[in-house]
Structures are given as C-alpha cells and as structure tokens.
Design a protein around this motif. Sequence first.
Motif, short mmCIF file in Angstrom:
data_model
loop_
_atom_site.label_atom_id
_atom_site.label_comp_id
_atom_site.label_asym_id
_atom_site.label_seq_id
_atom_site.Cartn_x
_atom_site.Cartn_y
_atom_site.Cartn_z
N VAL A 99 14.28 17.64 -50.41
CA VAL A 99 13.49 18.76 -51.05
C VAL A 99 14.17 19.10 -52.12
O VAL A 99 15.53 19.41 -51.85
N TYR A 124 14.47 22.31 -54.57
CA TYR A 124 13.83 23.67 -54.72
C TYR A 124 14.72 24.58 -56.00
O TYR A 124 14.40 24.21 -57.02
N ARG A 137 9.40 20.74 -55.11
CA ARG A 137 8.53 21.65 -54.84
C ARG A 137 8.52 22.46 -55.81
O ARG A 137 7.48 23.60 -55.73
N GLU A 181 5.51 29.15 -48.91
CA GLU A 181 5.34 27.89 -48.40
C GLU A 181 7.02 26.88 -48.47
O GLU A 181 7.61 27.25 -49.24
N HIS A 182 6.93 26.64 -47.22
CA HIS A 182 8.51 25.93 -47.04
C HIS A 182 7.93 24.38 -46.86
O HIS A 182 7.32 24.01 -45.66
N ILE A 183 8.24 23.43 -47.47
CA ILE A 183 8.13 22.11 -47.21
C ILE A 183 9.19 21.44 -46.23
O ILE A 183 10.60 21.48 -46.60
O1 LIG Z 1 10.29 24.33 -49.28
C1 LIG Z 1 11.64 24.22 -49.09
C2 LIG Z 1 12.45 25.07 -49.65
C3 LIG Z 1 13.88 24.61 -49.49
N1 LIG Z 1 14.10 23.69 -48.69
C4 LIG Z 1 13.45 23.06 -48.09
O2 LIG Z 1 13.52 22.16 -47.23
N2 LIG Z 1 11.99 23.22 -48.39
#
Ligand SMILES: O=c1cc[nH]c(=O)[nH]1
Length: 168
Positions: free
Chosen positions: A94, A96, A125, A147-149
């Motif tokens: 990810v 961010y 993201r 939201e967290h992916i």
């Molecule tokens: O959405 C996110 C933000 C930071 N780190 C992650 O793994 N996911």
Amino acid sequence: MTTDWDVTALLEGMARDLRPLIDPEQTAMIGIFTGGVWLARTLHAALGLQQPLGQVDISFYRDDFSQIGLHPQVRASDIPFDVEGRDLILIDDVLYTGRTVRAAMNEIFDYGRPARIRLAVLVDRGGHELPVTADVAALRLNATAGEHIKLRGPDPLRLELEQRGPQP
Ligand SMILES: O=c1cc[nH]c(=O)[nH]1
Ligand SMILES: O=P(O)(O)OC[C@H]1O[C@H](OP(=O)(O)OP(=O)(O)O)[C@H](O)[C@@H]1O
C-alpha cells in the motif's frame, strides 16, 4: 467503493505493467516488509529476474520511529546484490503518505547509489504527504482517512478494507 478484490489478478496486472520496464538479467527487486515481500516473491518469479530478491525492514528508518516505537517483529534487511549503479524495482503493498517508501529509499542508499528506483505497489490509496508516486499501481483509490486497506497473508493473500477511524 467495491472491495471484491482479486489479489491474483491484481498481481498479474502488476507483472504485465512491470515487464516492459525491466531487464531480467540486470534489474533487481526489493520488497518492503511485510506485505511488499509477499508480493515481491510472486513478481520476482513471474518476471524471471536473475538477481536474488532483496528485502528491507524500514522500522529503524521511519521518520515517526520516536513516536511509534519499534515494531514487535523487526527483521534484518537483506540486499544480496550490488546496489551501486543498478536499476531497482521497489515493491510495497500500500502507498499512503509515502513515508514508508522514503524510509526504504534511505535504507537502500546506505548500501550504494542505484541508477534508478521504480516503485510498484498493489494499492495507491491516495493521501500522499510526500512527493512519492508509484510507477506501477494495480489499484488507484481515493480512500478516506477512516478507511484502512490491509493486505493479509501470505497464503492466501487477501486485500481487505477496514474502518479504523471516524466516518466522514
Ligand atoms: O490504508 C492504509 C494506510 C496505511 N497503510 C496501510 O497498509 N493501509
Ligand atoms: O505510505 P505510508 O503512510 O508509509 O503507508 C504505507 C505502509 O503502511 C503499511 O505498513 P505498516 O506500517 O502498517 O505495516 P505492515 O507492513 O505490517 O502492514 C503498508 O504495508 C505500507 O508499507
């Protein structure tokens, strides 16, 4: 947003987009712990890279290290090829803020001065806080602050959306 993500298909897309960017004999790949290393193992094999796979743990290099302390599972970084003058592909799950990638590049430069670093991620993201962009991203989202992916794995790899903060 739709969350019916097929990680295998997303990885195939990453491999397809990376193929024109690499020289399988010379290009080397580095995965960022933890999720980036899981993805890099598959991509390294799919692309037939001949340099051994590298991995970095950026826990000691984070710019917020003094605030969050040490991750309970810190592993040694391992870059088993000569970084000097080399084309590198950096892999993470990810993107961010961009702080993890910045920290990984700091660590890589401790090993030598690469000719070029390209960044490939499973998910961009949005929400960057540094001038870091992915050359390859299987998914580009506009996730909200709450939201967290999360990539879970390694077997099987699953990409999940979690609600961690205040709803908009
Ligand atoms: O959405 C996110 C933000 C930071 N780190 C992650 O793994 N996911
Ligand atoms: O661009 P950034 O804001 O730095 O965020 C991206 C990072 O966040 C996650 O790592 P995390 O530190 O949550 O650890 P994990 O790899 O154990 O999930 C993810 O794996 C990325 O490496």
